[in-house]
Write a protein that holds these residues in place. Structure first.
Motif, mmCIF file in Angstrom:
data_model
loop_
_atom_site.group_PDB
_atom_site.id
_atom_site.type_symbol
_atom_site.label_atom_id
_atom_site.label_comp_id
_atom_site.label_asym_id
_atom_site.label_seq_id
_atom_site.Cartn_x
_atom_site.Cartn_y
_atom_site.Cartn_z
ATOM 1 N N GLU A 90 2.799 9.009 0.191
ATOM 2 C CA GLU A 90 4.199 8.731 0.524
ATOM 3 C C GLU A 90 4.356 7.354 1.161
ATOM 4 O O GLU A 90 5.327 6.641 0.890
ATOM 5 C CB GLU A 90 4.711 9.805 1.493
ATOM 6 C CG GLU A 90 4.825 11.192 0.867
ATOM 7 C CD GLU A 90 5.042 12.279 1.894
ATOM 8 O OE1 GLU A 90 5.145 11.944 3.110
ATOM 9 O OE2 GLU A 90 5.091 13.469 1.524
ATOM 10 N N LEU A 91 3.408 6.978 1.974
ATOM 11 C CA LEU A 91 3.469 5.679 2.632
ATOM 12 C C LEU A 91 3.322 4.543 1.632
ATOM 13 O O LEU A 91 4.000 3.515 1.728
ATOM 14 C CB LEU A 91 2.392 5.588 3.720
ATOM 15 C CG LEU A 91 2.656 6.455 4.963
ATOM 16 C CD1 LEU A 91 1.396 6.636 5.777
ATOM 17 C CD2 LEU A 91 3.763 5.840 5.822
ATOM 18 N N VAL A 92 2.432 4.733 0.663
ATOM 19 C CA VAL A 92 2.276 3.721 -0.388
ATOM 20 C C VAL A 92 3.576 3.596 -1.179
ATOM 21 O O VAL A 92 4.057 2.488 -1.457
ATOM 22 C CB VAL A 92 1.104 4.080 -1.320
ATOM 23 C CG1 VAL A 92 1.099 3.184 -2.554
ATOM 24 C CG2 VAL A 92 -0.222 3.956 -0.573
ATOM 25 N N ALA A 93 4.160 4.719 -1.512
ATOM 26 C CA ALA A 93 5.412 4.706 -2.288
ATOM 27 C C ALA A 93 6.544 4.025 -1.530
ATOM 28 O O ALA A 93 7.422 3.397 -2.134
ATOM 29 C CB ALA A 93 5.809 6.137 -2.651
ATOM 30 N N ALA A 104 1.196 2.232 8.285
ATOM 31 C CA ALA A 104 0.615 3.500 7.862
ATOM 32 C C ALA A 104 -0.217 4.129 8.975
ATOM 33 O O ALA A 104 -0.146 5.347 9.209
ATOM 34 C CB ALA A 104 -0.239 3.293 6.615
ATOM 35 N N VAL A 105 -0.995 3.311 9.663
ATOM 36 C CA VAL A 105 -1.804 3.831 10.769
ATOM 37 C C VAL A 105 -0.902 4.422 11.848
ATOM 38 O O VAL A 105 -1.160 5.512 12.370
ATOM 39 C CB VAL A 105 -2.704 2.726 11.358
ATOM 40 C CG1 VAL A 105 -3.293 3.164 12.698
ATOM 41 C CG2 VAL A 105 -3.828 2.382 10.387
ATOM 42 N N THR A 106 0.170 3.730 12.179
ATOM 43 C CA THR A 106 1.107 4.253 13.174
ATOM 44 C C THR A 106 1.717 5.567 12.712
ATOM 45 O O THR A 106 1.821 6.534 13.478
ATOM 46 C CB THR A 106 2.227 3.234 13.447
ATOM 47 O OG1 THR A 106 1.653 2.040 13.991
ATOM 48 C CG2 THR A 106 3.252 3.785 14.423
ATOM 49 N N ALA A 107 2.106 5.629 11.448
ATOM 50 C CA ALA A 107 2.729 6.848 10.919
ATOM 51 C C ALA A 107 1.763 8.027 10.953
ATOM 52 O O ALA A 107 2.128 9.146 11.340
ATOM 53 C CB ALA A 107 3.211 6.608 9.492
ATOM 54 N N GLY A 166 -2.462 5.186 -9.720
ATOM 55 C CA GLY A 166 -1.072 5.360 -10.147
ATOM 56 C C GLY A 166 -0.297 6.302 -9.270
ATOM 57 O O GLY A 166 0.616 7.009 -9.745
ATOM 58 N N GLY A 167 -0.649 6.345 -7.965
ATOM 59 C CA GLY A 167 0.110 7.174 -7.042
ATOM 60 C C GLY A 167 -0.520 8.502 -6.717
ATOM 61 O O GLY A 167 -0.014 9.278 -5.922
ATOM 62 N N GLN A 168 -1.659 8.826 -7.372
ATOM 63 C CA GLN A 168 -2.362 10.074 -7.097
ATOM 64 C C GLN A 168 -3.601 9.767 -6.273
ATOM 65 O O GLN A 168 -4.481 9.033 -6.726
ATOM 66 C CB GLN A 168 -2.781 10.785 -8.409
ATOM 67 C CG GLN A 168 -1.597 11.178 -9.259
ATOM 68 C CD GLN A 168 -0.693 12.168 -8.548
ATOM 69 O OE1 GLN A 168 -1.152 13.131 -7.961
ATOM 70 N NE2 GLN A 168 0.624 11.927 -8.631
#
Length: 382
Positions: free
Chosen positions: A70-73, A81-84, A376-378
């Motif tokens: 989700e973060l990449v998207a 991302a680390v904070t999330a 590809g998102g997976q």
């Protein structure tokens, strides 16, 4: 039919004598598997985390894959991302511990989250990030960890003055601990002057234990001889006991009396680094030798298990020991082992270790995000 977890007699005894047992570990698996809830049922009343713990958690298993995807998207940076990821773990742990927080009037049920250790010598950015982390977690039982570096002291004061609860970490020396106590009092006084309700502010001061023995024992071994051998394994507990003496002195001050009258709560000493590193010592050494009222002992899982299994809690083992503790540290000093040199080196190493773990954490998240993009998102199952 499974048996519900119960509190062991050693943990119950610690509680009776005023020691809160916290777990020095946190991961998404721990929270979502129900293991943390089961530990709470066994008497654990708080959680501490640090960059090393998060780096280890992120490197294992697949628990973080959905969130990373989700973060990449969303186009998040590695830092975002680390904070999330870390604030999500802390928020969920706060929710598990919320009943403890309510039952203890806010004293326990706490979960600690550390500011980026690379900011250990940057006061302004530490304050900024501490406030941001507290807002992101958005739970009343979160504690923000700030290192007790010289630059960290004014940050501790400023963050407490904002009404944010603080876990002061990486304390090794008695002088620095006294400075931490002063920074805490300053923070409460500033909060009071600003009209902030001090009754909701809590703080602990994480005084590190086992690393002191590791450092001093190595020097004692270099000195050699019977006198040095007789002092092995004494410095860490002596140091912590004298820290508790300093804590008692502050609580006897008129400055504290004024704050207490306004409803403020003491900054409890927290014994950190309580996992025994020398197998020659009992595995519950830094638990049974540091029993005192209004303290916290944060234990790695192995120390908690050992404590539950066979720790012998004989009551207060701190308050009648100050003379002996001072004599033990003096004896170490007489052998040419400089106390100031030891604790200064330990602080430097402590910051460096946490910085290295933070870099490892960044690298682990960066790799996970790269794998998502490449697939590809997976997310790849590692």
């Amino acid at each position: 039919m499974s048996t519900a977890p119960t509190v062991s007699e050693p943990v119950a005894a610690l509680s009776r004598h005023g020691v809160s047992v916290w777990l020095d570990d946190l991961s998404r698996d721990l929270v979502r598997s129900g293991d943390l809830e089961r530990l709470v049922a066994r008497g654990v009343v708080g959680v501490t985390s640090n960059p090393t713990i998060f780096a280890s958690a992120l490197a294992k298993g697949t628990a973080y894959e959905d969130q990373v995807r989700e973060l990449v998207a969303s186009g998040a940076t590695v830092e975002e991302a680390v904070t999330a990821v870390t604030t999500t773990d802390v928020r969920e742990a706060c929710d598990v511990l919320a009943p403890v927080y309510e039952a203890t009037g806010g004293q326990d049920g706490r979960v600690s989250l550390e500011v980026d250790p690379r900011l250990a010598h940057d006061t302004a950015r530490t304050i900024e990030q501490a406030k941001a982390l507290a807002a992101t977690v958005d739970r009343p039982n979160v504690m923000i960890k700030i290192p007790a570096t010289v630059e960290g002291l004014p940050a501790i004061t400023a963050v407490l003055a904002e009404g944010i609860s603080v876990n002061v970490t990486l304390i090794f020396s008695l002088d620095r601990y006294r400075a931490v106590l002063n920074a805490w009092l300053d923070g409460l006084e500033r909060a009071q002057e600003a009209g902030t309700d001090v009754t909701g502010i809590r703080s602990v001061a994480s005084f590190f234990v086992s690393r002191v023995d590791s450092a001093v024992d190595a020097r004692l071994d270099e000195v050699g001889g019977d006198a040095a051998a007789s002092l092995r394994g004494t410095a860490a507990v002596a140091n912590a006991r004298l820290a508790y003496q300093a804590y008692e002195e502050v609580l006897a001050s008129t400055r504290w009396a004024d704050l207490e009258a306004a409803g403020a709560h003491p900054q409890r000493p927290l014994w950190a680094s309580t996992g025994v590193k020398d197998p020659a010592y009992p595995d519950t050494k830094y638990v049974v030798d540091l029993v005192a009222p209004d303290t916290v002992n944060t234990m790695p899982g192995s120390t908690l298990a050992a404590t539950e299994d066979h720790a012998e809690i004989a009551g207060d083992t701190v308050r009648d020991t100050y003379t002996q503790a001072a004599e033990q540290l003096d004896a170490v000093e007489r052998l040419g082992i400089g106390y100031v040199d030891v604790v200064t080196q330990l602080e430097k190493e402590g910051v460096a270790k946490f910085e290295a773990s933070w870099e490892e954490l960044l690298g682990t998240v960066e790799q996970a995000m790269a794998e998502v993009r490449e697939s590809g998102g997976q997310a790849e199952h590692r």
